[in-house]
Scaffold this motif. Structure first.
Motif, PDB file in Angstrom:
ATOM      1  N   UNK A   1       0.833  -1.202   0.000  1.00  0.00           N
ATOM      2  CA  UNK A   1       0.000   0.000   0.000  1.00  0.00           C
ATOM      3  C   UNK A   1       0.865   1.247   0.000  1.00  0.00           C
ATOM      4  N   UNK A   2       0.433   2.262  -0.730  1.00  0.00           N
ATOM      5  CA  UNK A   2       1.062   3.579  -0.595  1.00  0.00           C
ATOM      6  C   UNK A   2       0.009   4.547  -0.091  1.00  0.00           C
ATOM      7  N   UNK A   3       0.362   5.252   0.969  1.00  0.00           N
ATOM      8  CA  UNK A   3      -0.576   6.206   1.549  1.00  0.00           C
ATOM      9  C   UNK A   3       0.044   7.601   1.480  1.00  0.00           C
ATOM     10  N   UNK A   4      -0.688   8.542   0.904  1.00  0.00           N
ATOM     11  CA  UNK A   4      -0.208   9.923   0.825  1.00  0.00           C
ATOM     12  C   UNK A   4      -1.059  10.770   1.758  1.00  0.00           C
ATOM     13  N   UNK A   5      -0.407  11.380   2.734  1.00  0.00           N
ATOM     14  CA  UNK A   5      -1.179  12.202   3.652  1.00  0.00           C
ATOM     15  C   UNK A   5      -0.367  12.561   4.868  1.00  0.00           C
ATOM     16  N   UNK A   6      -0.991  13.294   5.767  1.00  0.00           N
ATOM     17  CA  UNK A   6      -0.296  13.646   6.996  1.00  0.00           C
ATOM     18  C   UNK A   6      -1.335  13.849   8.091  1.00  0.00           C
ATOM     19  N   UNK A   7      -0.848  14.213   9.269  1.00  0.00           N
ATOM     20  CA  UNK A   7      -1.771  14.514  10.356  1.00  0.00           C
ATOM     21  C   UNK A   7      -2.378  13.274  10.983  1.00  0.00           C
ATOM     22  N   UNK A   8      -3.483  13.489  11.680  1.00  0.00           N
ATOM     23  CA  UNK A   8      -4.142  12.421  12.438  1.00  0.00           C
ATOM     24  C   UNK A   8      -4.621  11.277  11.538  1.00  0.00           C
ATOM     25  N   UNK A   9      -5.143  11.637  10.374  1.00  0.00           N
ATOM     26  CA  UNK A   9      -5.660  10.608   9.474  1.00  0.00           C
ATOM     27  C   UNK A   9      -4.552   9.635   9.101  1.00  0.00           C
ATOM     28  N   UNK A  10      -3.395  10.179   8.717  1.00  0.00           N
ATOM     29  CA  UNK A  10      -2.264   9.336   8.346  1.00  0.00           C
ATOM     30  C   UNK A  10      -1.806   8.518   9.549  1.00  0.00           C
ATOM     31  N   UNK A  11      -1.790   9.146  10.707  1.00  0.00           N
ATOM     32  CA  UNK A  11      -1.312   8.456  11.915  1.00  0.00           C
ATOM     33  C   UNK A  11      -2.168   7.232  12.219  1.00  0.00           C
ATOM     34  N   UNK A  12      -3.484   7.437  12.295  1.00  0.00           N
ATOM     35  CA  UNK A  12      -4.341   6.321  12.705  1.00  0.00           C
ATOM     36  C   UNK A  12      -4.453   5.254  11.627  1.00  0.00           C
ATOM     37  N   UNK A  13      -4.423   5.653  10.367  1.00  0.00           N
ATOM     38  CA  UNK A  13      -4.456   4.639   9.309  1.00  0.00           C
ATOM     39  C   UNK A  13      -3.167   3.832   9.297  1.00  0.00           C
ATOM     40  N   UNK A  14      -2.050   4.524   9.477  1.00  0.00           N
ATOM     41  CA  UNK A  14      -0.770   3.814   9.523  1.00  0.00           C
ATOM     42  C   UNK A  14      -0.779   2.818  10.676  1.00  0.00           C
TER      43      UNK A  14
ATOM     44  N   UNK B   1      -5.388  17.089   2.150  1.00  0.00           N
ATOM     45  CA  UNK B   1      -6.544  17.990   2.165  1.00  0.00           C
ATOM     46  C   UNK B   1      -6.742  18.764   0.852  1.00  0.00           C
ATOM     47  N   UNK B   2      -5.909  18.527  -0.140  1.00  0.00           N
ATOM     48  CA  UNK B   2      -6.030  19.252  -1.407  1.00  0.00           C
ATOM     49  C   UNK B   2      -6.557  18.316  -2.491  1.00  0.00           C
ATOM     50  N   UNK B   3      -7.725  18.598  -3.013  1.00  0.00           N
ATOM     51  CA  UNK B   3      -8.321  17.745  -4.041  1.00  0.00           C
ATOM     52  C   UNK B   3      -7.411  17.577  -5.247  1.00  0.00           C
ATOM     53  N   UNK B   4      -6.788  18.684  -5.678  1.00  0.00           N
ATOM     54  CA  UNK B   4      -5.977  18.612  -6.896  1.00  0.00           C
ATOM     55  C   UNK B   4      -4.763  17.688  -6.713  1.00  0.00           C
ATOM     56  N   UNK B   5      -4.174  17.714  -5.500  1.00  0.00           N
ATOM     57  CA  UNK B   5      -3.010  16.856  -5.261  1.00  0.00           C
ATOM     58  C   UNK B   5      -3.418  15.385  -5.257  1.00  0.00           C
ATOM     59  N   UNK B   6      -4.589  15.110  -4.689  1.00  0.00           N
ATOM     60  CA  UNK B   6      -5.059  13.724  -4.646  1.00  0.00           C
ATOM     61  C   UNK B   6      -5.352  13.197  -6.048  1.00  0.00           C
ATOM     62  N   UNK B   7      -5.989  14.031  -6.859  1.00  0.00           N
ATOM     63  CA  UNK B   7      -6.323  13.599  -8.222  1.00  0.00           C
ATOM     64  C   UNK B   7      -5.059  13.304  -9.018  1.00  0.00           C
ATOM     65  N   UNK B   8      -4.116  14.245  -8.986  1.00  0.00           N
ATOM     66  CA  UNK B   8      -2.913  14.080  -9.798  1.00  0.00           C
ATOM     67  C   UNK B   8      -2.101  12.872  -9.308  1.00  0.00           C
ATOM     68  N   UNK B   9      -2.025  12.679  -7.995  1.00  0.00           N
ATOM     69  CA  UNK B   9      -1.290  11.518  -7.466  1.00  0.00           C
ATOM     70  C   UNK B   9      -1.899  10.217  -7.998  1.00  0.00           C
ATOM     71  N   UNK B  10      -3.226  10.123  -7.974  1.00  0.00           N
ATOM     72  CA  UNK B  10      -3.893   8.904  -8.458  1.00  0.00           C
ATOM     73  C   UNK B  10      -3.632   8.700  -9.953  1.00  0.00           C
ATOM     74  N   UNK B  11      -3.715   9.793 -10.710  1.00  0.00           N
ATOM     75  CA  UNK B  11      -3.548   9.655 -12.161  1.00  0.00           C
ATOM     76  C   UNK B  11      -2.113   9.290 -12.535  1.00  0.00           C
ATOM     77  N   UNK B  12      -1.141   9.906 -11.851  1.00  0.00           N
ATOM     78  CA  UNK B  12       0.264   9.575 -12.137  1.00  0.00           C
ATOM     79  C   UNK B  12       0.526   8.114 -11.758  1.00  0.00           C
TER      80      UNK B  12
END
Lengths: 142, 221
Positions: free
Chosen positions: B3-16, B74-85
């Motif tokens: 799995x690759x997870x892109x993110x930070x903060x609490x969400x990343x912490x608890x998912x990790x 938290x940025x929609x554009x970053x999430x979209x581009x990461x998925x597409x790349x």
């Protein structure tokens, strides 16, 4: 002007404001979108188009700009990902015939050319210009 | 599974934390230096400091070996581009992205993201579901809390409309004791037919309340 076009410009920085001013003076209908109202100060006093303050990543903002009626769409914010995202929305969702996006990162640019988005990379263009001037200089020397 | 997870903060912490405990091979791409450092110390996961939509960073994260990419910034554009790349350059077929603007849900899926979800949408949906119980009001416990008295309003589409009390009987321990119709009190009989906009005063033991409300309003309490 006979063939006046409806053009949406996302990002009113240095590039966006030049495009908007120029196209407006040529008689096209322009809508400029920028998150920061102060950026509109770069528009000339002769600019006769519309200004929308908002985040273009929010598709409601693109709707408000009547993107579905646009002939042409320029995505020229300083963030590659915003440009790539809004350009795709303009092309795929709003069916704008001509869509151009500025993309600094050449590695990212490649993927989007494969997805059918026309991109312009300042990095590539300046590299090319530098190399060409070097070659010219060499040619002169020879 | 990788799995690759892109993110930070609490969400990343608890998912990790959750994924690490399940033994998934997890690579975390985090753009915040302090977060990246603390996550790498706490979990058995590879943590990379950088922009998850940058092809070079995805290359470092060995995206070509990954099965799933989660883009949770938290940025929609970053999430979209990461998925597409990830799909275009690294052949990851399963991509998940969070969207902030619920309008972007459909757009993301049209643009190739496998699953897009919106916290805004989920919360709004939960709230609406909750508000659907609006036709049950004023639940009051009586008789030392052993019995509930509540007011139920019937809508046009409530299943009980047009039925007699006899038809609706669930138990002698859940009863319509009074009907308020057009502001007047009606004492219900077994053959009384219910109408839309009736206010029913229902008295029941708690264990029968849910079942009886379902019969009256068609909804789970």
């Amino acid at each position: 002007m006979a063939n006046s076009q409806y053009i949406v410009v996302v990002g009113c920085g240095r590039l966006g404001s030049i495009l908007a001013n120029r196209l407006s003076s040529e008689g096209h209908s322009i809508v400029v979108i920028d998150q920061d109202e102060q950026h509109f100060s770069k528009l000339s006093t002769a600019f006769s188009g519309f200004r929308i303050v908002g985040d273009a990543v929010e598709s409601a903002i693109l709707k408000r700009a009547k993107t579905d009626q646009a002939d042409c769409f320029f995505a020229v914010t300083d963030q590659d990902n915003i440009n790539l995202m809004v350009a795709q929305i303009a092309k795929e969702i709003f069916q704008v015939p001509k869509v151009l996006a500025r993309v600094y990162d050449p590695a990212r640019e490649q993927s989007y050319q494969e997805l059918g988005i026309t991109t312009i990379s300042p990095t590539q263009l300046s590299a090319q210009a530098f190399l060409e001037s070097l070659q010219l200089a060499q040619a002169v020397q020879v | 599974m990788k799995l690759i997870l892109i993110g930070s903060g609490k969400l990343a912490y608890f998912l990790t934390r959750q994924f690490a405990s399940k033994g998934y091979a997890l690579t975390l791409i985090c753009s915040d230096q302090a977060d990246a450092l603390s996550l790498s110390r706490q979990f058995k996961a590879t943590v990379i400091l950088g922009d998850g939509s940058d092809p070079a960073v995805l290359q470092d994260a060995e995206a070509y070996r990954a099965d799933i990419l989660l883009a949770l910034t938290p940025q929609d554009q970053d999430n979209l581009v990461a998925c597409q790349i990830a799909q275009q350059q690294f052949g990851i077929t399963e991509t998940l992205a969070i969207v902030n603007d619920p309008d972007n849900l459909d757009i993301f899926e049209k643009l190739g993201v496998t699953i897009a979800f919106s916290a805004t949408e989920i919360i709004a949906h939960l709230l609406e579901q909750h508000l659907e119980f609006e036709n049950i009001k004023n639940i009051t416990p009586v008789a030392e809390g052993d019995i509930n008295v509540m007011e139920v309003t019937l809508n046009d589409d409530s299943p009980a409309v047009g039925k007699t009390l006899q038809d609706l009987e669930v138990s002698s321990q859940a009863q319509i004791t009074c009907i308020v119709r057009n502001q007047y009190i009606t004492m219900p009989k077994r053959w009384t037919r219910l109408q839309a906009a009736d206010h029913l005063i229902v008295v029941s033991r708690p264990e029968y309340a849910g079942q009886f409300l379902r019969v009256l309003t068609g909804k789970e309490a």
